[in-house]
Design a protein around this motif. Structure first.
Motif: not given
Length: 399
Positions: A19-24, A77-88, A157-161, A165-166
């Motif tokens: 859904a996010r990819e469509v609206v983008r 990249e998405f996690c960095a942009e949205h401050a979501i935990a990502y641990d390599a 992702l839902a927040g972006d949708v 306007g989705g």
């Protein structure tokens, strides 16, 4: 006025990512996500281990191999942009028996062909440099394998949708989906009239075959639910594993075997096993659905699968019932963590697609016909690949 109306059935990470990819990509398109539960990521997404795979296991040239590699980079990249935990935190795939050497060498070739970043083959003494308490004859080290929170990613992702306007509708269970002279009609339980869309994407996870069959009558591949159970490691022993420790997988199965997995919360889990569940959305052994059982028994592929692999099925059931049996194999990799150091933790259910001949569908399977796209099989690394799968779907719907 909207350019088009697009319905997405399924509020797991994959449906919301599409859904996010469509609206983008197509501004002005009216997108509606339909999720039958009262929250997003209620099933596979919210019960996953949180692992971000690096592409070690997947047949070179397959959709899994391609989309996992691309998806991992997009997800980071998405996690960095949205401050979501990502641990390599990295992962070791460890061989403990000499008779695993052939499978281990084949896995190394696959991972190399897939250009897994930073991949190294380790000798026994090098294993201890990465995981001091792990033991084995050899290991593959994947430093870029990571952990994250897929439910949090789905919410973002839902927040972006919605921001674009989705719309995300919860408690919207789809009971009918049919083509009309113009467009498609989607009936939601309890709604007086069907919703009208120009295109529909079905990403219904554990219900993928049923929802897809509403529009095209095609049941194959059928979804068989496999429950994966976890044991949690006590706080006193959690730090004995820094990242993840996996066995060498059996290539006959899409499951990766019982392993040690760190969570972004700091907890350490052992699992999952793979037991045929008696309910598609049943996370406890006592959860039973007559309809789900009937569908399993009625599918010819179920019986062919059982005849071919019943011994493995029995072993998985024994491990489900006995923590001692569950830990017998896991402790070979980290001997200092035993049955006294674990407790029952959560579980998830994997939507495993099975063809009529009993073969386990390994690669992603996505079909497109007359305005309807059906994601019929997207197990692990489906979450890792979600943003890349979304781009793949949109590329083919609107070439």
């Amino acid at each position: 006025m909207a350019e088009q109306r697009v319905g997405v059935v399924g509020g797991g990470i994959l449906g919301v990512a599409i859904a996010r990819e469509v609206v983008r990509r197509r501004p002005g398109t009216e997108v509606v996500v339909l999720e039958k539960e009262d929250r997003l990521a209620a099933h596979q997404t919210g019960h996953s281990s949180g692992v971000v795979h690096a592409g070690i296991y997947y047949r070179p040239g397959s959709l899994k191999a391609d989309l996992c590699s691309r998806g991992r980079a997009l997800l980071r990249e998405f996690c960095a942009e949205h401050a979501i935990a990502y641990d390599a935190c990295g992962k070791l795939v460890v061989a403990v028996d000499p008779d695993e050497r052939g499978r281990f060498d084949a896995l190394e070739r696959t991972a190399t062909d897939n250009r897994v970043p930073g991949l190294r083959r380790l000798a026994p003494e090098e294993i201890r440099e990465v995981e001091p308490h792990a033991r084995g004859l050899a290991a593959l080290h994947s430093p870029e394998t990571a952990i994250t929170d897929y439910a949090a990613i789905t919410d973002a992702l839902a927040g972006d949708v919605v921001a674009a306007g989705g719309e995300v509708r919860l408690g919207a269970r789809v009971v009918d989906l049919r083509r009309q002279a113009v467009g498609l009609a989607v009936q939601v339980a309890g709604a007086p009239e069907p919703l009208r869309f120009d295109r529909v994407v079905v990403a219904a996870g554990l219900q993928a075959d049923r929802v897809s069959a509403l529009v095209d009558g095609e049941r194959s591949p059928a979804i068989l639910p496999f429950r994966g159970e976890y044991l949690g490691v006590s706080a006193a022993k959690r730090d004995l594993v820094r990242g993840m420790v996996y066995p060498v997988p059996d290539p006959r199965y899409p499951f990766l075997g019982v392993h040690f997995t760190r969570r972004v919360s700091g907890e350490l889990d052992v699992g999952p096993n793979a037991v045929l569940a008696t309910r598609r959305e049943g996370y406890r052994r006592r959860d039973v659905s007559a309809r789900d059982l009937r569908d399993v028994l009625a599918w010819p592929g179920s019986w062919r699968l059982a005849r071919a692999h019943w011994r493995t099925g029995v072993e998985e059931v024994v491990g489900s019932l006995s923590q001692r049996a569950f830990m017998r194999s896991a402790s070979r990799y980290v001997p200092e963590i035993g049955v006294a150091d674990v407790h029952r933790a959560g579980s998830g259910v994997r939507a495993q697609a099975v063809d009529r001949d009993g073969s386990l569908v390994d690669d992603f399977r996505i079909t497109h016909a007359d305005g309807v796209t059906c994601v019929r099989n997207a197990p692990s690394p489906g979450a890792t690949s979600s943003l890349a799968i979304a781009a793949h779907v949109v590329d083919r719907v609107w070439p």
